[in-house]
Scaffold this motif. Structure first.
Motif, PDB file in Angstrom:
ATOM      1  N   PHE A 299     168.292  38.832 101.460  1.00 61.67           N
ATOM      2  CA  PHE A 299     167.713  40.240 100.954  1.00 61.67           C
ATOM      3  C   PHE A 299     166.250  40.246 100.873  1.00 61.67           C
ATOM      4  O   PHE A 299     165.734  41.192 101.342  1.00 61.67           O
ATOM      5  CB  PHE A 299     168.556  40.544  99.716  1.00 61.67           C
ATOM      6  CG  PHE A 299     169.944  40.968  99.865  1.00 61.67           C
ATOM      7  CD1 PHE A 299     170.584  40.504 100.664  1.00 61.67           C
ATOM      8  CD2 PHE A 299     170.393  41.816  98.981  1.00 61.67           C
ATOM      9  CE1 PHE A 299     172.114  40.872 100.979  1.00 61.67           C
ATOM     10  CE2 PHE A 299     171.625  42.408  99.169  1.00 61.67           C
ATOM     11  CZ  PHE A 299     172.434  41.820 100.171  1.00 61.67           C
ATOM     12  N   GLN A 300     165.844  39.133 100.178  1.00 62.19           N
ATOM     13  CA  GLN A 300     164.147  39.199 100.222  1.00 62.19           C
ATOM     14  C   GLN A 300     163.883  37.760 101.062  1.00 62.19           C
ATOM     15  O   GLN A 300     163.905  36.718 100.390  1.00 62.19           O
ATOM     16  CB  GLN A 300     163.962  39.104  98.813  1.00 62.19           C
ATOM     17  CG  GLN A 300     164.206  40.153  97.784  1.00 62.19           C
ATOM     18  CD  GLN A 300     163.663  41.519  98.319  1.00 62.19           C
ATOM     19  OE1 GLN A 300     162.434  41.416  99.006  1.00 62.19           O
ATOM     20  NE2 GLN A 300     164.169  42.666  98.118  1.00 62.19           N
TER      21      GLN A 300
ATOM     22  N   VAL B 211     177.083  36.550 103.555  1.00 63.06           N
ATOM     23  CA  VAL B 211     176.882  37.786 104.350  1.00 63.06           C
ATOM     24  C   VAL B 211     177.691  39.133 103.348  1.00 63.06           C
ATOM     25  O   VAL B 211     177.552  40.325 103.630  1.00 63.06           O
ATOM     26  CB  VAL B 211     177.425  37.714 105.601  1.00 63.06           C
ATOM     27  CG1 VAL B 211     176.601  36.736 106.488  1.00 63.06           C
ATOM     28  CG2 VAL B 211     178.894  37.692 105.735  1.00 63.06           C
TER      29      VAL B 211
ATOM     30  N   PRO C 257     178.340  41.911 101.668  1.00 59.78           N
ATOM     31  CA  PRO C 257     177.397  42.881 100.932  1.00 59.78           C
ATOM     32  C   PRO C 257     177.744  43.340  99.560  1.00 59.78           C
ATOM     33  O   PRO C 257     177.054  43.778  98.851  1.00 59.78           O
ATOM     34  CB  PRO C 257     177.583  44.101 102.009  1.00 59.78           C
ATOM     35  CG  PRO C 257     178.641  44.060 102.851  1.00 59.78           C
ATOM     36  CD  PRO C 257     179.165  42.501 102.822  1.00 59.78           C
TER      37      PRO C 257
END
Lengths: 334, 173, 306, 665
Positions: C127-128, C257, C259
């Motif tokens: 995500f980052q 993965v 979400p």
């Protein structure tokens, strides 16, 4: 002019609404993940994190019943869902990128067929937007002409100010009515300065140029290089505030069951799989192409809008790092 | 002796809860064993519904899941003793499959007291009665298997409906 | 206390991968190389397929090279041109998946040129992607890794990763859940599975979910409800865990993965633990013809059977 | 839309006593899809079946559920009735409301409710039943028999006499096997060769037996009714068509000192030889390892003396493909040799008995050759070491057999009897000699067997000592045998001239590799496994392959012959029809979704799953998928439960059918 609400007043107001039986939906932590969900208490609201899923499910649930059936002997009994039973909802703390997607959805759900399920929920919902103070390098609302303070789609829009509290602007009748009915919680002009807002880095896309290229390049080797890596999940569509494809399935037994409407995604192999066994989008790049085409060409052709608000969710969650901002930027440079 | 008496001359007792028990059995051993219990006129609780498979090797773990989802309060899987499989090794494969599957269900939070495995041969009418009676009584004491039933009624918040009429219609389903 | 993880070898590893890819492509040994390339976001990496030796310089290895690229070689992914031999960059955990796929006749060793990566660990989430690799940000799977140096590859850069013993989070979390009552465990998973939106990212990235038609996409009969509701979600994750039992090689891509942050690898690790205890089976670097659930021993445990 | 007919049986009062059958019929009649429901006193009776047939015709019933007794009782009856009325029999199902309901419950209400639910389940199931055509497999009416010992010979003759062609493959240059080596046979003491050789000749002369000696099975493909067997015919170096069997070549061969294996290495033979004078075929073979011509290129004498010009040094191995419909495996046994440990054997040797080191310690088969009139001593019992007649002889039983700690836990079954026979033969030939037998138990079940054994003690003066031999060693000219007599509880020491060991019978070396070629299973000793220990003792689990003789387990001649004839009968049963018909409960693969992981193949106990290539019109390989051979599939469905994508379905027990039943609950 009632254009300020303190943090405490906002919380008290929301708690009062909850107590009055209204559904108050806001970003909150659920099983370790920030999602838009109904609050039990105002203090549950999370102010500083973009929820993992968008706010669209308030009107367009992940899954909803649209009918139930029951067989008795040779008879079949059908029971419809009454859209009037949908609860009145206050959607609060909505990010500009999520709120901006609402008018986009309105267009498609009220076009040739008026989708009562969407529209009734939409009708019963008041949207209170909230400006963003943080952004990361996946955010690109500014590239699409929106901004961290864009009130598009909001009935009411809050901007945090220094020292706490929010300035508040109304943009619709619904918003004005909301302030009118809860006037005691709002006060007059405060001189507090708004907090510094987020500044996503990306330059504005030339969407005309993008569309012009898409108009001409349904077939292009670029699609392969963009999306060969796509693994065909539906994560991007499901976290997207604007994607709105759905599937209808009957689930149950021989005797009884339900017809359900739930989210679907053009990334799925099954999305265009025909009963015959043929699949016109037989390879993943063709499916991903549809995602880009729909967002930046087809939707524009039909409704004069872009089906993307730059929230960056799909960029962050894509299992294989597909970056829609990078793709659109690349196309705009072609 | 005492035990047998209970089976043979079961006093009719009314219970507030009668569990639904589903049994997946192989045709060659356990189904035949259950037939033998019948021809020997043994008595056992009427809660069990038997599904006949050619072999325990044919029984997919999904069926067990499905049975719980369809409202079973207890599930029995039964086949031939090791070495007796009509199809050489079907029960050996089943044994591994279910050893793994029950661990998974347990981890998810299913109480394994509701899931029984047994070997009942075609000659073991008495064992069939014993296994079925024990499972029925155990599950009856545990009460209904509500986990899957509640789950079936549960919705994501956005799809939930609040109108009382609809709720009632829903609960009926 | 958060500590940095030494990833200083990654730049040398990158150069070695580039040189090897350049060599095998230019010598015509392979038709394509599947590897990682940098992307727009700072520190990010994404899977890439290169077919020209001149593109070898695009390849990298870094802490954000999280993907298990084995998925691109399976039947479920038809997009990669599979003409002749293919080169692939793998971490030790990814290699175990390749080995598993060979055991299931999905891949042939002689059709692959395997470039193994000496790996000190990768990020838990991208995500980052510009986060530094630390004891906080490292993927949980790397905390219990026993495969920093892949074995049986065609090429492995000579660098040795610096590793340190870290607390095994999966083992601890499994133990925590096992100690709960069934009702408490049910509550835990119910909350987790309720978040699921059936995006099938877990399935799509899984190298072992190579079925061209998933059982859960079937509707005659409908074994598992497809709609994203708690009931169907729970059934889906149970069925998937069962299908992976004895096959999952532990790359933990499903969990990364997701979400909705569902701790999916807990299920797979739990099953791996049970199969290890029951049948002494573990995924490794050695191709096995039969897995624990496609074989048996007459003396297998049956203490649970009456 | 299905029009289901439900027929509820009272079974006299067996069902109706506890179950309200009228109510069952009425309630079930309300279920969606049920067009007709009724009850009747005896549904299996002629009028009952007539009721079903009439309803099918008049009510246009498409599917039938008979609620009555167990399907194990009457499923066939009702399926036949339904078929007679023009429906596919597999559209009929039975709901068991007798064994599983009325007989096991007393409460009428409970039993009735349960019966309604049971029938409801079957109604949902039958809706998903599909028309299943009977599967027919063409049958090649030729049989392969592997092994030309007495079992193989018997099976071959029986099948050939019944009018079917037989391909008989024998590894050695002649058929005959171990029986040809024996002297006389128990319990009648008739000469083995006298009864054996005529059968061998019958084989050679039979118009329907194709004999391949000095040949081995190389490769087997196919399935019941349709095997393709590749036979390797090893180069004999003698043209069988030209050779007249005159034997001049053998007389002239200058190499003469090769130990004769047939005589257990007691005698010698030339480099070109027949194993024994009565060999069938009577065609010599050149032992290329020992022949000067092959070793140095010189000599060639046999070619020069051969009148018909049959000697062919250039001959090569030939591979011949034989299509057959059935296979009888009769590969026999080897005696467990305690001197030479077979490669890979887990069995621990018996060094303490000195076999191989002390020349006059021999095994039972060697004794047979000594006692045989056609043997190397002309039937005289003489010591291999010095040719003297042994006056004291010791027989030791259970050498290898029943010794778990040494690796064989089974009983070799024939040793008690042949040892008794040996004592008699010895006594007949050495009148002043004394035979001792060390034994644990005497196992003599069989017609006239125990009488025979007692005769060896009572009339032929053999001394039986119950106990084991602990030690045995050479002392000058004698062999000192030390053992214990546990009956009396004393140590015994005998100074013997000769010791005969009854060593264990074990499957032929390499039996496992043949089993792998055939796809049949075998136990830890390599004995081939029968499909059912009691009820299918001559069939393999692999359809179309049958077992005869010791390859399946130790047995004597009459047992081996009986099993051979039984196997032949099984083959004839198979050959009685042109097409093999079988119940269509078999697995089918959906090629469209099969991903070729072959998990199904890994769990199939029958080897029914094959790999099938799918190609496009240009012939390019698209994928490799599983294919279930319906001729071989036994219908257990383990493949289906294992298939991750559910691409294999067991007809009759499909997921749709089973899920419909679960959902009916």
């Amino acid at each position: 002019m009632q254009n300020f609400i303190s943090e405490q007043n906002l919380n008290t107001l929301l708690d009062k609404l909850i107590a009055a039986g209204k559904r108050v939906v806001a970003p909150r932590l659920t099983a370790g993940t920030v999602l838009y969900e109904p609050l039990q208490k105002a203090e549950q609201m999370v102010h500083d994190e973009l929820p993992r899923r968008s706010a669209k499910e308030t009107f367009f649930p992940v899954c909803e019943d649209i009918m139930s059936y029951e067989k008795e002997g040779q008879q079949v009994r059908l029971t419809d869902i009454d859209p009037n039973s949908f609860p009145e909802t206050i959607l609060v703390g909505v990010r500009p990128c999520d709120a901006a997607a609402v008018p986009v959805l309105d267009a498609v759900f009220s076009w040739d067929y008026r989708d009562e399920f969407f529209l009734k929920r939409r009708d019963k919902t008041t949207i209170i937007g909230l400006a963003c103070t943080t952004a990361d390098d996946a955010c690109f609302c500014t590239a699409l002409g929106l901004s961290p303070a864009d009130p598009k789609g909001s009935d009411l829009f809050l901007t945090p100010v220094e020292g706490g509290g929010y300035t508040c602007e109304t943009f619709t009748e619904k918003g004005e009515q909301f302030i009118a009915s809860h006037g005691s919680f709002f006060s007059g002009q405060s001189d507090a300065k708004t907090l510094p807002l987020a500044q996503p880095q990306t330059d504005k896309f030339d969407l005309k140029k993008v569309k012009a290229w898409l108009d001409e390049h349904f077939e292009d080797p670029a699609w392969d290089s963009i999306a060969t890596r796509c693994v065909g999940c539906g994560a991007c569509a499901f976290v997207c505030p604007a994607c709105h494809c759905f599937d209808i399935v009957d689930e149950g037994t021989e005797k009884k069951g339900k017809r359900r409407k739930s989210w679907d995604a053009c990334g799925f192999w099954k999305f265009t799989h025909h009963a015959s066994g043929h699949n016109p989008r037989d390879q993943q790049p063709k499916r991903y192409r549809n995602r880009i085409m729909h967002k930046f060409k087809y939707y524009d052709d039909k409704f004069g809008q872009t089906l993307c608000t730059g929230c960056g969710r799909c960029i962050r969650i894509c299992p294989v790092g597909i970056d829609i901002a990078a793709i659109v930027e690349e196309i705009s440079k072609k | 002796m005492a035990k047998e008496k209970v089976y043979m001359h079961a006093e009719k007792q009314k219970h507030s809860f009668e569990p639904k028990i589903i049994a997946f059995v192989c045709t060659w051993c356990t189904y035949a064993g259950a037939d033998l219990a019948g021809t020997s006129r043994m008595q056992y609780p009427a809660n069990v519904r038997v599904l006949k498979f050619p072999c325990t090797g044919r029984i997919d773990p999904v069926f067990i899941l499905k049975a719980f989802q369809q409202g079973a309060d207890g599930v029995l899987v039964s086949g031939c003793h090791p070495g007796d499989c009509h199809y050489i090794a079907g029960n050996y494969h089943a044994r591994r499959r279910f050893a793994a599957f029950r661990k998974l269900l347990e981890f998810i939070g299913v109480d394994l007291d509701r899931l029984q495995f047994s070997w009942v041969s075609a000659a073991e009418g008495g064992k069939w009665v014993e296994v079925v009676t024990e499972l029925t009584e155990r599950v009856r004491a545990m009460g209904p298997m509500n986990e899957f039933k509640e789950l079936a009624l549960d919705e994501q918040w956005s799809g939930k409906l609040d109108s009382p009429e609809l709720k009632e219609a829903y609960n009926a389903i | 206390m958060t500590q940095a993880i030494d990833t200083s070898i990654y730049s040398a590893v990158t150069s070695a991968i580039q040189a090897e890819a350049q060599r095998i492509l230019s010598e015509g040994q392979v038709s394509a190389v599947v590897g990682y390339a940098p992307a727009r976001r700072k520190g990010s990496a994404q899977p890439v397929v290169i077919t020209e030796a001149s593109d070898a310089g695009k390849l990298i290895f870094s802490a954000s090279c999280v993907n298990n690229l084995a998925v691109y070689l399976t039947k479920a992914k038809k997009e990669i041109p599979k003409n002749g031999k293919i080169g692939i960059v793998v971490k030790g955990c990814d290699l175990k998946a390749l080995v598993g796929l060979m055991g299931e006749t999905q891949l042939k060793r002689e059709e692959l040129h395997i470039i193994g990566v000496p790996c000190a660990g990768v990020l838990a989430s991208t995500f980052q992607p510009d986060k530094a690799l630390t004891t906080e940000t490292i993927a949980p799977k790397c905390r219990e890794c026993d495969a920093q140096l892949p074995q049986g590859c065609d090429f492995v850069p000579p660098q040795q990763p610096v590793t340190q013993a870290l607390e095994k989070k999966y083992a601890a979390e499994i133990a925590r859940l096992e100690a709960l009552t069934p009702a408490e465990r049910w509550a835990f998973w119910k909350e987790q599975f309720s978040k699921c939106i059936k995006c099938y990212a877990c399935r799509q990235v899984c190298p072992f979910c190579y079925c061209e038609q998933c059982l859960c996409d079937r509707n005659k009969p409908q074994m598992v409800e497809t709609s994203p509701r708690p009931a169907g979600n729970t059934a889906w994750h149970i069925v998937r865990a069962m299908h992976l039992a004895g096959r999952c090689a532990g790359c933990a891509e499903c969990e990364r993965v997701c979400p909705m942050d569902i701790p999916l690898n807990l299920l797979n690790r739990k099953m791996a633990k049970e199969l290890k205890e029951l049948y002494d089976y573990e995924a490794g670097f050695e191709i096995k013809e039969k897995g624990p659930l496609s074989s048996y021993d007459e003396k297998d445990d049956q203490s649970f059977i009456k | 839309m299905s029009r289901i007919g439900v027929f509820v049986c009272h079974c006299g009062e067996n069902i109706s006593r506890t179950v309200d059958v009228e109510r069952v019929a009425a309630e079930v009649g309300k279920l969606p899809g049920v067009a007709f429901s009724t009850d009747y006193k005896y549904m299996c009776s002629d009028p009952g079946q007539g009721l079903i047939k009439k309803a099918i015709r008049e009510q246009r019933i498409s599917h039938v559920v008979v609620a009555a007794c167990s399907p194990r009782m009457h499923e066939k009856t009702f399926r036949k009735a339904v078929e007679a009325a023009g429906l596919n029999p597999f559209l009929c199902e039975m709901a068991n409301i007798r064994e599983h309901c009325s007989w096991v419950h007393e409460d009428r209400e409970e039993a009735t409710v349960k019966a309604i639910e049971i029938v409801g389940m079957m109604v949902e199931r039958v809706k998903k039943n599909r028309v299943l055509p009977t599967i027919t497999v063409p049958v090649t009416k030729r049989s392969l028999v592997i092994g030309g010992g007495i079992a193989g010979i018997q099976a071959a003759l029986d099948i050939a006499d019944a009018g079917h062609e037989v391909v008989l493959v024998e590894r050695e240059p002649s058929i005959g096997g171990h029986m040809a080596q024996l002297s006389e046979t128990f319990p009648t003491l008739d000469c083995s060769q006298c009864i054996m050789t005529p059968k061998m000749v019958d084989v050679a002369n039979h118009p329907r037996i194709k004999l391949y000696t000095y040949s081995e099975v190389e490769h087997v493909e196919g399935f019941i009714g349709n095997f393709q067997v590749t036979v390797r015919k090893k180069a004999r170096s003698v043209n069988e068509d030209k050779c007249t069997g005159c034997g001049v070549c053998m007389e002239k061969c200058p190499i003469r000192k090769i130990p004769n294996k047939f005589d257990c290495n007691l005698g010698t033979r030339p480099a070109i030889y027949v194993p024994f004078p009565q060999a069938v075929p009577n065609t010599p073979v050149i032992d290329r390892e020992n022949c000067t011509k092959f070793k140095t290129g010189k000599c060639g004498l046999c070619q020069k003396v051969c009148g018909p010009g049959a000697i062919d040094y250039e001959q090569e191995d030939r591979l011949i493909v034989e299509p057959v419909g059935a296979i009888v495996v009769a590969t026999g046994f080897d005696l467990y040799s305690i001197t030479e440990k077979p490669k890979g054997s887990a069995i621990k040797g018996y060094g303490e008995f000195g076999h191989g080191k002390i020349p006059d310690v021999i095994d039972g088969l060697t004794f047979e050759r000594l006692a045989s009139a056609s043997g190397p001593t002309g039937g005289k019992i003489l010591r291999p070491s010095d040719g003297r007649e042994p006056k004291q002889i010791v027989f030791i039983q259970c050498v290898g057999s029943r010794a778990r700690e040494k690796g064989i836990s089974y009983c070799s079954k024939i040793c008690c009897m042949y040892t008794a026979k040996h004592t008699m033969l010895y006594h007949h030939k050495v009148h002043d000699g004394q035979a001792y037998v060390f034994f644990m138990d005497a196992r003599t079940p069989g017609k006239n067997y125990d009488e025979f054994w007692r005769r060896s003690i009572e009339e032929e003066e053999a001394v039986y000592i119950r106990g084991m031999v602990s030690r045995l060693y050479q002392k000058g000219n004698k062999i000192v045998v030390m053992g214990s007599d546990i009956a009396v509880g004393v140590q015994v020491e005998i100074e013997a001239d000769m010791v005969v060991l009854a060593t264990a019978v074990q499957p032929r070396i390499g039996a496992d590799s043949l089993a792998q070629k055939l796809g049949i299973s075998y136990d830890k000793y390599n004995f081939y496994s029968e499909a059912h220990a009691k009820l299918r003792p001559v069939e393999c689990a692999t359809a179309g392959i049958y077992l005869a003789g010791v390859c399946q387990g130790p047995k004597d001649i009459p047992d081996a012959v009986s099993q051979a004839s039984a196997a032949a009968a099984k083959v004839m049963t198979l050959f009685a029809k042109d097409q093999l018909e079988r119940e269509p409960i078999v697995a089918r693969v959906r090629e469209a979704s099969c991903v070729g992981c072959f998990a199904c193949k890994k769990v199939c106990a029958y080897g029914a799953v094959e790999e099938k290539e799918i190609r496009d019109r240009q012939g390019n390989l698209i994928k490799v998928v599983a294919y279930v051979n319906p001729g071989v599939c036994a219908g257990c469905g383990t493949c289906q439960a294992t298939c991750p994508s559910k691409s294999v379905e067991l007809d009759g027990y499909t997921d749709e059918q089973m899920v419909a039943m679960i959902e009916a609950l």
